[in-house]
Enzyme design. Structure first.
Site, PDB file in Angstrom:
ATOM      1  N   CYS A 173       0.837  -1.205   0.000  1.00 39.05           N
ATOM      2  CA  CYS A 173       0.000   0.000   0.000  1.00 39.05           C
ATOM      3  C   CYS A 173       0.875   1.260   0.000  1.00 39.05           C
ATOM      4  O   CYS A 173       1.428   1.623  -1.032  1.00 39.05           O
ATOM      5  CB  CYS A 173      -0.982  -0.023   1.156  1.00 39.05           C
ATOM      6  SG  CYS A 173      -2.313   1.191   0.995  1.00 39.05           S
ATOM      7  N   HIS A 192      -3.572  -5.179   0.310  1.00 38.08           N
ATOM      8  CA  HIS A 192      -3.052  -5.519   1.641  1.00 38.08           C
ATOM      9  C   HIS A 192      -3.057  -7.035   1.817  1.00 38.08           C
ATOM     10  O   HIS A 192      -3.999  -7.596   2.401  1.00 38.08           O
ATOM     11  CB  HIS A 192      -3.909  -4.881   2.729  1.00 38.08           C
ATOM     12  CG  HIS A 192      -3.612  -3.445   2.979  1.00 38.08           C
ATOM     13  ND1 HIS A 192      -2.564  -3.023   3.769  1.00 38.08           N
ATOM     14  CD2 HIS A 192      -4.222  -2.324   2.539  1.00 38.08           C
ATOM     15  CE1 HIS A 192      -2.546  -1.695   3.815  1.00 38.08           C
ATOM     16  NE2 HIS A 192      -3.539  -1.252   3.072  1.00 38.08           N
ATOM     17  N   GLU A 244      -1.516  -8.727   3.880  1.00 33.40           N
ATOM     18  CA  GLU A 244      -1.368  -9.084   5.296  1.00 33.40           C
ATOM     19  C   GLU A 244      -2.705  -9.112   6.029  1.00 33.40           C
ATOM     20  O   GLU A 244      -2.771  -9.542   7.197  1.00 33.40           O
ATOM     21  CB  GLU A 244      -0.401  -8.126   5.993  1.00 33.40           C
ATOM     22  CG  GLU A 244      -0.985  -6.806   6.460  1.00 33.40           C
ATOM     23  CD  GLU A 244      -1.132  -5.754   5.375  1.00 33.40           C
ATOM     24  OE1 GLU A 244      -1.316  -4.568   5.728  1.00 33.40           O
ATOM     25  OE2 GLU A 244      -1.099  -6.106   4.182  1.00 33.40           O
TER      26      GLU A 244
END
Length: 258
Positions: A93, A184, A186
């Protein structure tokens, strides 16, 4: 194994981000070293002993607005030093949006194309031979939260994936372990919901301006719509583990031109 995670966060989401990256990479806590850019400026010397560099997202700053110019310039210098050493680099990001101009591309703000919630990512033909994307389906869902967009890829970059609102979702370089991901990887559904809840009041008060968080907007109706279109993202969540296993440990690279 030692991977340096540069964090650009001042609130409790800093620890949340660390735990999410730790979980999705499959690393042990002593293998993922967090660096708080607001405690002191990062330098190329901080790369010593590291096997890879990850640049995380930001809850309060946009690359395009340069609210934190010293910190941004310091990260850019470290990213270039890591690339010069041939070290694997992953930008997530804010990190993705920073790597683009760091290596000669461009990042701009475009609120009308902001993404917040879960979006469909589509691989481009070039991704078929990529060490990471070759293990993912042609289309998959990923979590997003941004209003900055990479508008011009760096010279020599390979465009790997796109979405309807933000075309430059991922890039790499032939023969290099350098990746930028707008999405994202994660964050699972539970993780993005945690972020949304943390910023709920700011969101509802329409206070998500240029320097508030990754993406803007306002109003209960819009917030409810974002929550409703948040889904599980199992394929995207494989990306960080693939980066560690294939790129960092395995030394695989996107094929260089003959």
């Amino acid at each position: 194994m030692k991977i340096l995670l540069i964090q650009i966060r001042k609130d409790v989401m800093k620890e949340h981000e660390y735990q999410c990256v730790l979980e999705k990479t499959g690393l042990k806590s002593d293998e993922l070293v967090a660096f708080d850019i607001f405690e002191r400026l990062v330098t190329p010397g901080d790369l010593e002993g590291c096997d890879a560099l990850i640049i995380g997202g930001s809850g309060g700053y946009c690359v395009s607005q340069r609210e934190i110019p010293e910190e941004i310039d310091a990260i850019i210098a470290v990213a270039n030093a890591a690339r010069h050493r041939g070290m694997p680099i992953l930008g997530i990001c804010f990190g993705h949006q920073l790597l683009a101009p760091a290596f000669g591309g461009e990042t701009k703000m475009d609120r009308e194309r902001q993404e917040l919630g879960t979006y469909e990512i589509t691989q481009l033909p070039a991704a078929k031979v990529d060490p990471i994307f070759s293990h993912l389906p042609e289309t998959f869902l990923a979590q997003e939260g941004h209003k900055d967009h990479v508008t011009t890829l760096p010279p020599g970059a390979v465009h790997l994936a796109t979405s309807v609102l933000s075309p430059n979702q991922a890039f790499t370089f032939p023969g290099e372990g350098v990746y930028g991901f707008q999405m994202h990887p994660e964050l699972a559904k539970k993780d993005i919901l945690t972020r949304l809840e943390h910023y709920r009041e700011l969101y509802l008060k329409s206070m998500m301006n240029d320097a508030t968080m990754d993406a803007g907007g306002g109003g209960q109706t819009e917030f409810d719509e974002v929550m409703a279109r948040t889904f599980e993202t199992p394929e995207a969540e494989k990306i960080l583990k693939l980066f560690v296993d294939k790129i960092v440990r395995g030394g695989e690279r996107y094929p260089a031109n003959d």
